[in-house]
Design a protein around this motif. Sequence first.
Motif, short mmCIF file in Angstrom:
data_model
loop_
_atom_site.label_atom_id
_atom_site.label_comp_id
_atom_site.label_asym_id
_atom_site.label_seq_id
_atom_site.Cartn_x
_atom_site.Cartn_y
_atom_site.Cartn_z
N VAL A 1 0.87 -1.18 0.00
CA VAL A 1 0.00 0.00 0.00
C VAL A 1 0.90 1.23 0.00
O VAL A 1 1.90 1.28 0.72
N GLU A 2 0.54 2.21 -0.82
CA GLU A 2 1.32 3.44 -0.89
C GLU A 2 0.35 4.62 -0.82
O GLU A 2 -0.66 4.62 -1.51
N GLY A 3 0.67 5.60 0.01
CA GLY A 3 -0.24 6.71 0.18
C GLY A 3 -1.46 6.27 0.97
O GLY A 3 -1.40 5.37 1.79
N PHE A 4 -2.60 6.91 0.71
CA PHE A 4 -3.81 6.57 1.46
C PHE A 4 -4.33 5.19 1.10
O PHE A 4 -4.59 4.37 1.97
N ALA A 5 -4.47 4.91 -0.20
CA ALA A 5 -5.00 3.61 -0.60
C ALA A 5 -4.45 3.14 -1.94
O ALA A 5 -5.01 2.26 -2.57
N GLY A 6 -3.33 3.74 -2.36
CA GLY A 6 -2.73 3.32 -3.63
C GLY A 6 -1.95 2.03 -3.47
O GLY A 6 -1.71 1.55 -2.36
N ARG A 7 -1.57 1.46 -4.56
CA ARG A 7 -0.80 0.22 -4.57
C ARG A 7 0.48 0.44 -5.38
O ARG A 7 0.49 1.17 -6.36
N ARG A 8 1.53 -0.23 -4.95
CA ARG A 8 2.80 -0.17 -5.69
C ARG A 8 3.35 -1.58 -5.81
O ARG A 8 3.50 -2.29 -4.83
N ARG A 9 3.65 -1.96 -7.02
CA ARG A 9 4.24 -3.27 -7.30
C ARG A 9 5.76 -3.12 -7.28
O ARG A 9 6.32 -2.21 -7.92
N ILE A 10 6.44 -3.99 -6.55
CA ILE A 10 7.89 -3.95 -6.43
C ILE A 10 8.43 -5.33 -6.79
O ILE A 10 8.08 -6.33 -6.15
N ALA A 11 9.28 -5.38 -7.81
CA ALA A 11 9.89 -6.65 -8.20
C ALA A 11 10.92 -7.06 -7.15
O ALA A 11 11.50 -6.21 -6.46
N TRP A 12 11.17 -8.36 -7.05
CA TRP A 12 12.14 -8.85 -6.07
C TRP A 12 13.51 -8.21 -6.26
O TRP A 12 14.21 -7.93 -5.29
N GLY A 13 13.88 -7.96 -7.51
CA GLY A 13 15.19 -7.37 -7.78
C GLY A 13 15.35 -5.95 -7.27
O GLY A 13 16.46 -5.47 -7.07
N GLU A 14 14.24 -5.25 -7.06
CA GLU A 14 14.29 -3.87 -6.56
C GLU A 14 14.44 -3.81 -5.04
O GLU A 14 14.75 -2.75 -4.50
N ILE A 15 14.21 -4.93 -4.36
CA ILE A 15 14.27 -4.94 -2.90
C ILE A 15 15.71 -5.17 -2.45
O ILE A 15 16.33 -6.18 -2.78
N GLU A 16 16.23 -4.20 -1.73
CA GLU A 16 17.61 -4.30 -1.24
C GLU A 16 17.70 -5.09 0.06
O GLU A 16 18.65 -5.81 0.28
N ARG A 17 16.68 -4.91 0.92
CA ARG A 17 16.77 -5.54 2.24
C ARG A 17 15.38 -5.74 2.83
O ARG A 17 14.51 -4.91 2.68
N ILE A 18 15.22 -6.87 3.50
CA ILE A 18 14.03 -7.16 4.30
C ILE A 18 14.53 -7.35 5.72
O ILE A 18 15.38 -8.20 5.98
N LYS A 19 14.03 -6.54 6.64
CA LYS A 19 14.58 -6.53 7.99
C LYS A 19 13.45 -6.41 9.02
O LYS A 19 12.43 -5.79 8.77
N VAL A 20 13.66 -7.01 10.17
CA VAL A 20 12.75 -6.85 11.30
C VAL A 20 13.45 -5.98 12.33
O VAL A 20 14.57 -6.28 12.75
N ASP A 21 12.80 -4.88 12.70
CA ASP A 21 13.37 -3.94 13.66
C ASP A 21 12.56 -4.03 14.96
O ASP A 21 11.35 -3.88 14.94
N GLU A 22 13.28 -4.29 16.06
CA GLU A 22 12.62 -4.36 17.37
C GLU A 22 13.17 -3.25 18.24
O GLU A 22 14.38 -3.04 18.29
N ARG A 23 12.26 -2.58 18.92
CA ARG A 23 12.66 -1.50 19.82
C ARG A 23 11.82 -1.56 21.09
O ARG A 23 10.65 -1.92 21.04
N ALA A 24 12.44 -1.15 22.18
CA ALA A 24 11.72 -1.07 23.45
C ALA A 24 11.70 0.38 23.89
O ALA A 24 12.75 1.03 23.97
N ARG A 25 10.49 0.88 24.15
CA ARG A 25 10.33 2.25 24.63
C ARG A 25 9.22 2.27 25.66
O ARG A 25 8.15 1.70 25.44
N TYR A 26 9.49 2.96 26.74
CA TYR A 26 8.48 3.14 27.79
C TYR A 26 7.89 1.80 28.24
O TYR A 26 6.70 1.70 28.53
N GLY A 27 8.70 0.77 28.28
CA GLY A 27 8.26 -0.53 28.73
C GLY A 27 7.49 -1.33 27.69
O GLY A 27 7.01 -2.42 27.97
N LEU A 28 7.35 -0.80 26.49
CA LEU A 28 6.64 -1.50 25.41
C LEU A 28 7.63 -1.92 24.33
O LEU A 28 8.55 -1.18 24.01
N ARG A 29 7.42 -3.09 23.77
CA ARG A 29 8.28 -3.58 22.69
C ARG A 29 7.50 -3.50 21.38
O ARG A 29 6.37 -3.98 21.29
N THR A 30 8.10 -2.87 20.39
CA THR A 30 7.48 -2.80 19.06
C THR A 30 8.36 -3.54 18.07
O THR A 30 9.59 -3.46 18.13
#
Length: 135
Positions: free
Chosen positions: A71-100
């Motif tokens: 999803v891009e913008g409010f309700a648009g769609r964007r197609r991304i080829a696998w070759g365009e993706i540089e990185r897939i990452k999971v980011d974990e952070r803890a703030r104010y006792g909550l983990r996101t």
Amino acid sequence: MNVWQVPAKVVAVKAAGTLICLLLVLYGLLADDLRALILAGVATVVLAAVTARDVVARVRLSADQGGITVVEGFAGRRRIAWGEIERIKVDERARYGLRTTILEIDTGDDVHLFSQYDLGQPVVPVAETLMRMRP
């Protein structure tokens, strides 16, 4: 094809919150309370917009052999080829006792971020699925 979308329960909670805020707007009108009217009015508009986006663009991420669609913008769609993706990452952070935990899909020019509430399931299994699908 794998599809990840906002869960119906999350949409329902946001819609209920919108209705509650709308009732507070009515209270502000009846009680002649300008502060309550303004605060509840702003909250109603914001929650209504977020709920509308969840209804219109419920599917946040989908993937197939050719790439992903985000999803891009409010309700648009964007197609991304696998070759365009540089990185897939999971980011974990803890703030104010909550983990996101956030899924990051980096295309070099853009970074697309998804939470568990966007995907309808925990972020780590989604990232693992995407990494397995990526050629």
